[in-house]
Design an enzyme around this catalytic site. Structure first.
Site, PDB file in Angstrom:
ATOM      1  N   LYS A 113      -7.223  -7.107  -8.501  1.00 22.26           N
ATOM      2  CA  LYS A 113      -7.629  -8.028  -7.429  1.00 22.26           C
ATOM      3  C   LYS A 113      -7.623  -9.462  -7.938  1.00 22.26           C
ATOM      4  CE  LYS A 113     -10.411  -5.020  -4.490  1.00 22.26           C
ATOM      5  NZ  LYS A 113     -11.748  -4.746  -3.984  1.00 22.26           N
ATOM      6  N   LYS A 196      -1.049   3.317  -4.136  1.00 22.91           N
ATOM      7  CA  LYS A 196      -1.946   3.987  -3.169  1.00 22.91           C
ATOM      8  C   LYS A 196      -1.893   3.283  -1.817  1.00 22.91           C
ATOM      9  CE  LYS A 196      -6.196   1.490  -3.533  1.00 22.91           C
ATOM     10  NZ  LYS A 196      -7.591   1.339  -3.529  1.00 22.91           N
ATOM     11  N   LYS A 199      -5.496  -0.872   2.760  1.00 25.60           N
ATOM     12  CA  LYS A 199      -5.556  -1.753   3.933  1.00 25.60           C
ATOM     13  C   LYS A 199      -5.221  -3.194   3.574  1.00 25.60           C
ATOM     14  CE  LYS A 199     -10.442  -1.099   3.222  1.00 25.60           C
ATOM     15  NZ  LYS A 199     -11.528  -0.239   3.595  1.00 25.60           N
TER      16      LYS A 199
END
Ligand code: TYM
Length: 336
Positions: A113, A196, A199
């Site tokens: 992230k 994976k 969203k």
């Protein structure tokens, strides 16, 4: 035997995906009849990356409604919003004080992230402390999550053990509850089956949202990346796209991987993809219907109020014990 206590959280950082459902929420629904369960919409975790305030507010309520639409029963499970229970941030601070910076830097999700952000907030780094606080406040014995949360749970266990060694046996050391891959613990992207399903992916064709209409679902599966072969067989390494679709079809239809392989073997991928899309549509149809009913009835506020009150009671009692063990002076005055 001691009571089984389950805690899990979902971030409201966008609508939920089929990955969230198959990897986590579906298991919450079964567990609620076997254990004391807490299911939390972790809005404070979502704030660790930039959020648009009105969207965050709407998505928090959307996730809470989806919990119930997916089958969580507020009469059986405690369903609440993380920021409604102040003990979560309070315990998080205390845990930060026994966590090493190196441990947080090593977290794969932090590294991934952080790479995507121009600037990295302190909250993104201490994210796992807040997650540990969520879990440890409730004497949680089992944490149902997808595979991607494994490292965070290992840190939670280490922190609980470290705290107990220093201050006495206060925290229950929780067990991860992660299904095997074939049972949905890592649903992959439809456009790049080596990643994976997430969203936060830029490409909306890579994920199925629980709120996607049937036509959109059909299109996304029709475009799903497979391989040049014709054989429908479970082989994560050499056939990641086909294997991912097999897992999705299996979980949404109740058919085993072997049966699916037998049915579609050598018939090419078109029918296999179509049937997978239809199985997903049939699984999501009742969820979408209940979700719509909840939007119309406006019943969610009361559920979250009751959930927060229940959670607060348990969490504040635990926090008081932790504060005491760490040497904080208990306030002797009456508040207010
Ligand atoms: P989050 O919001 O990213 O995801 C919620 C749950 O869905 C699972 N999941 C998946 N499972 C299978 N395949 C996928 N493609 C997939 N994508 C997501 C996640 O593993 C998770 O179980 N840090 C957590 C939220 C959290 C939490 C907690 C979880 C905060 N506090 C305490 C458990 C206990 C997260 O970001 O999940």
């Amino acid at each position: 035997m001691s009571e089984k206590i389950v805690f899990s959280g979902v971030q409201p950082s966008g609508a939920l995906t089929l990955g969230n459902y198959l990897g986590a929420i579906r298991n919450f629904v079964t567990l609620q009849y076997e254990a004391r369960c807490y299911f939390c919409v972790v809005d404070l975790h979502a704030l660790t990356v930039p959020q648009e305030p009105e969207r965050l507010r709407a998505q928090t309520l959307e996730v809470a409604r989806l919990f119930i639409a997916c089958g969580l029963d507020p009469a059986v499970s405690t369903i609440f919003v993380q920021s409604h229970v102040a003990a979560h941030t309070q315990l998080s601070w205390l845990l930060e004080c026994i966590t090493y910076v190196g441990e947080l830097r090593r977290m794969t999700q932090f590294k991934e992230k952080a790479r995507k952000q121009e600037v990295v907030s302190t909250g993104l780094m201490t994210y796992p402390d807040l997650m540990a606080a969520d879990i440890l406040l409730y004497d949680t014995t089992h944490v149902p999550v997808g595979e991607d949360q494994k490292q965070h749970l290992e840190l939670t266990r280490n922190l609980a053990e470290r705290f107990n060694n220093r201050f006495g046996p206060i925290f229950v050391v929780p067990e991860p509850y992660i299904a095997p891959r074939q049972s949905g613990s890592r649903i992959m992207s439809l456009t790049d089956p080596t990643k994976k399903m997430s969203k936060s992916d830029e490409n909306p064709n890579s994920y199925i949202l629980l709120t996607d209409p049937p036509d959109v679902i059909r299109k996304k599966f029709a475009r799903a990346v497979t391989d040049n072969g014709r054989e429908v067989r479970y082989d994560e390494k050499n056939k990641p796209g086909v294997s991912n679709l097999m897992v999705i079809l299996s979980l949404c239809s109740g058919r085993s991987l072997e049966e699916i392989a037998r049915t579609y073997n050598s018939s090419g991928y078109a029918q296999f993809k179509k049937d997978t899309a239809e199985a997903v549509i049939a699984t999501l149809e009742p969820i979408q219907r209940r979700y719509q009913e909840l939007v119309e009835s406006g019943a969610i506020d009361q559920v979250l109020c009751v959930g927060a009150a229940r959670a607060r009671q348990v969490a504040s009692a635990k926090l008081a014990v932790v504060q005491d063990r760490m040497g904080l002076v208990r306030a002797q005055c009456n508040e207010g």
